[in-house]
Design an enzyme around this catalytic site. Structure first.
Site, PDB file in Angstrom:
ATOM      1  N   HIS A   1      48.310 -26.159  -6.742  1.00  9.01           N
ATOM      2  CA  HIS A   1      47.495 -24.949  -6.863  1.00  9.01           C
ATOM      3  C   HIS A   1      46.869 -24.657  -5.500  1.00  9.01           C
ATOM      4  O   HIS A   1      46.349 -25.566  -4.845  1.00  9.01           O
ATOM      5  CB  HIS A   1      46.350 -25.157  -7.854  1.00  9.01           C
ATOM      6  CG  HIS A   1      46.767 -25.458  -9.259  1.00  9.01           C
ATOM      7  ND1 HIS A   1      46.683 -24.540 -10.286  1.00  9.01           N
ATOM      8  CD2 HIS A   1      47.249 -26.590  -9.829  1.00  9.01           C
ATOM      9  CE1 HIS A   1      47.095 -25.084 -11.414  1.00  9.01           C
ATOM     10  NE2 HIS A   1      47.435 -26.340 -11.166  1.00  9.01           N
TER      11      HIS A   1
ATOM     12  N   GLU B   1      49.712 -29.597 -17.317  1.00  6.79           N
ATOM     13  CA  GLU B   1      50.303 -28.849 -18.426  1.00  6.79           C
ATOM     14  C   GLU B   1      51.807 -28.653 -18.258  1.00  6.79           C
ATOM     15  O   GLU B   1      52.547 -28.656 -19.248  1.00  6.79           O
ATOM     16  CB  GLU B   1      49.651 -27.462 -18.536  1.00  6.79           C
ATOM     17  CG  GLU B   1      48.185 -27.501 -18.928  1.00  6.79           C
ATOM     18  CD  GLU B   1      47.536 -26.123 -18.830  1.00  6.79           C
ATOM     19  OE1 GLU B   1      48.265 -25.123 -18.649  1.00  6.79           O
ATOM     20  OE2 GLU B   1      46.306 -26.062 -18.923  1.00  6.79           O
ATOM     21  N   VAL B   2      52.237 -28.412 -17.039  1.00  2.00           N
ATOM     22  CA  VAL B   2      53.649 -28.103 -16.797  1.00  2.00           C
ATOM     23  C   VAL B   2      54.272 -29.271 -16.025  1.00  2.00           C
ATOM     24  O   VAL B   2      53.823 -29.596 -14.920  1.00  2.00           O
ATOM     25  CB  VAL B   2      53.806 -26.792 -15.991  1.00  2.00           C
ATOM     26  CG1 VAL B   2      55.285 -26.486 -15.771  1.00  2.00           C
ATOM     27  CG2 VAL B   2      53.116 -25.641 -16.712  1.00  2.00           C
TER      28      VAL B   2
ATOM     29  N   ASP C   1      49.430 -17.602 -10.135  1.00  2.00           N
ATOM     30  CA  ASP C   1      49.148 -18.227 -11.426  1.00  2.00           C
ATOM     31  C   ASP C   1      48.901 -17.140 -12.464  1.00  2.00           C
ATOM     32  O   ASP C   1      48.206 -16.156 -12.196  1.00  2.00           O
ATOM     33  CB  ASP C   1      47.952 -19.169 -11.324  1.00  2.00           C
ATOM     34  CG  ASP C   1      47.853 -20.103 -12.504  1.00  2.00           C
ATOM     35  OD1 ASP C   1      48.079 -21.313 -12.339  1.00  2.00           O
ATOM     36  OD2 ASP C   1      47.543 -19.616 -13.626  1.00  2.00           O
ATOM     37  N   ILE C   2      49.458 -17.327 -13.653  1.00  3.63           N
ATOM     38  CA  ILE C   2      49.351 -16.321 -14.706  1.00  3.63           C
ATOM     39  C   ILE C   2      47.930 -16.235 -15.269  1.00  3.63           C
ATOM     40  O   ILE C   2      47.559 -15.218 -15.879  1.00  3.63           O
ATOM     41  CB  ILE C   2      50.371 -16.655 -15.829  1.00  3.63           C
ATOM     42  CG1 ILE C   2      50.722 -15.411 -16.618  1.00  3.63           C
ATOM     43  CG2 ILE C   2      49.883 -17.776 -16.719  1.00  3.63           C
ATOM     44  CD1 ILE C   2      51.940 -15.604 -17.521  1.00  3.63           C
TER      45      ILE C   2
ATOM     46  N   HIS D   1      53.507 -29.035  -9.105  1.00  2.00           N
ATOM     47  CA  HIS D   1      52.991 -27.778  -8.572  1.00  2.00           C
ATOM     48  C   HIS D   1      51.660 -28.044  -7.894  1.00  2.00           C
ATOM     49  O   HIS D   1      50.838 -28.821  -8.381  1.00  2.00           O
ATOM     50  CB  HIS D   1      52.837 -26.710  -9.652  1.00  2.00           C
ATOM     51  CG  HIS D   1      52.154 -27.174 -10.895  1.00  2.00           C
ATOM     52  ND1 HIS D   1      52.768 -27.972 -11.831  1.00  2.00           N
ATOM     53  CD2 HIS D   1      50.895 -26.953 -11.364  1.00  2.00           C
ATOM     54  CE1 HIS D   1      51.930 -28.219 -12.823  1.00  2.00           C
ATOM     55  NE2 HIS D   1      50.785 -27.618 -12.559  1.00  2.00           N
TER      56      HIS D   1
ATOM     57  N   ASN E   1      47.564 -31.479 -10.335  1.00  3.44           N
ATOM     58  CA  ASN E   1      47.294 -32.309 -11.499  1.00  3.44           C
ATOM     59  C   ASN E   1      48.511 -33.174 -11.788  1.00  3.44           C
ATOM     60  O   ASN E   1      49.642 -32.678 -11.825  1.00  3.44           O
ATOM     61  CB  ASN E   1      46.980 -31.426 -12.715  1.00  3.44           C
ATOM     62  CG  ASN E   1      45.645 -30.729 -12.576  1.00  3.44           C
ATOM     63  OD1 ASN E   1      44.661 -31.343 -12.173  1.00  3.44           O
ATOM     64  ND2 ASN E   1      45.604 -29.446 -12.888  1.00  3.44           N
TER      65      ASN E   1
HETATM   66  P1  AMP Z   1      48.479 -27.592 -14.606  1.00  2.03           P
HETATM   67  O1  AMP Z   1      47.371 -27.782 -15.595  1.00  2.03           O
HETATM   68  O2  AMP Z   1      48.102 -28.129 -13.242  1.00  2.03           O
HETATM   69  O3  AMP Z   1      49.795 -28.135 -15.109  1.00  2.03           O
HETATM   70  O4  AMP Z   1      48.607 -26.041 -14.369  1.00  2.03           O
HETATM   71  C1  AMP Z   1      49.611 -25.248 -14.902  1.00  2.03           C
HETATM   72  C2  AMP Z   1      49.327 -23.856 -14.446  1.00  2.03           C
HETATM   73  O5  AMP Z   1      50.474 -23.066 -14.671  1.00  2.03           O
HETATM   74  C3  AMP Z   1      48.173 -23.171 -15.162  1.00  2.03           C
HETATM   75  O6  AMP Z   1      47.192 -22.786 -14.194  1.00  2.03           O
HETATM   76  C4  AMP Z   1      48.828 -21.961 -15.838  1.00  2.03           C
HETATM   77  O7  AMP Z   1      47.992 -20.834 -15.849  1.00  2.03           O
HETATM   78  C5  AMP Z   1      50.056 -21.770 -14.978  1.00  2.03           C
HETATM   79  N1  AMP Z   1      51.184 -21.115 -15.626  1.00  2.03           N
HETATM   80  C6  AMP Z   1      51.760 -21.413 -16.799  1.00  2.03           C
HETATM   81  N2  AMP Z   1      52.805 -20.605 -17.046  1.00  2.03           N
HETATM   82  C7  AMP Z   1      52.905 -19.777 -15.979  1.00  2.03           C
HETATM   83  C8  AMP Z   1      53.785 -18.722 -15.631  1.00  2.03           C
HETATM   84  N3  AMP Z   1      54.792 -18.343 -16.437  1.00  2.03           N
HETATM   85  N4  AMP Z   1      53.595 -18.074 -14.462  1.00  2.03           N
HETATM   86  C9  AMP Z   1      52.577 -18.446 -13.646  1.00  2.03           C
HETATM   87  N5  AMP Z   1      51.715 -19.444 -13.911  1.00  2.03           N
HETATM   88  C10 AMP Z   1      51.872 -20.098 -15.069  1.00  2.03           C
END
Ligand code: AMP
Length: 119
Positions: free
Chosen positions: A106, A99-100, A33-34, A104, A91
């Site tokens: 974690h 967010e994405v 995770d970034i 995914h 999530n």
């Molecule tokens: P979520 O809130 O569960 O959608 O988490 C999205 C996660 O993606 C967050 O913990 C971010 O820090 C992570 N994230 C976003 N962009 C990147 C990236 N380019 N590389 C690695 N992790 C990322």
């Protein structure tokens, strides 16, 4: 809602942006995770275009679902988190603040992770 092919994890899967890869097989990719929230914080994503767990559990093939779950377990083993313990979290949707929009999971580890939810 349709899958967004321009989401950041789709771009990582296509190799358009880099990631810090820790694991890959036919069904899954895992990378750091970034913005880590624990000493170990890795994301495991299926290679298929699935928005979230609802989409994946309804529409993923048996091979994709089995392969993905095995990959999550393998990543945890590879990270040497099994003996001390680890937490997995996915999530899904607005109330979970996803967010994405690509499924995914974690994987958190490396310290005592405290209570399950900080609300
Ligand atoms: P979520 O809130 O569960 O959608 O988490 C999205 C996660 O993606 C967050 O913990 C971010 O820090 C992570 N994230 C976003 N962009 C990147 C990236 N380019 N590389 C690695 N992790 C990322």
């Amino acid at each position: 809602m349709a899958y967004d092919n321009d989401n950041i994890f789709a771009k990582i899967l296509r190799g358009e942006i880099p990631c810090d890869k820790v694991y890959e097989d036919d069904h899954a990719l895992a990378f750091k995770d970034i913005n880590p929230q624990a000493p170990t914080h890795v994301l495991v994503i299926p290679k298929g275009a699935y928005m979230d767990m609802d989409d994946f559990s309804a529409n993923g093939t048996d091979a994709e679902i089995t392969g993905f779950m095995r990959a999550v377990g393998q990543v945890a083993r590879d990270l040497n988190t099994v003996d001390a313990g680890y937490r997995i979290l996915a999530n899904n949707g607005a109330d979970a603040n996803q967010e994405v929009p690509h499924l995914h999971v974690h994987v958190f580890a490396g310290k005592n992770l405290g209570s399950m939810l900080a609300l």
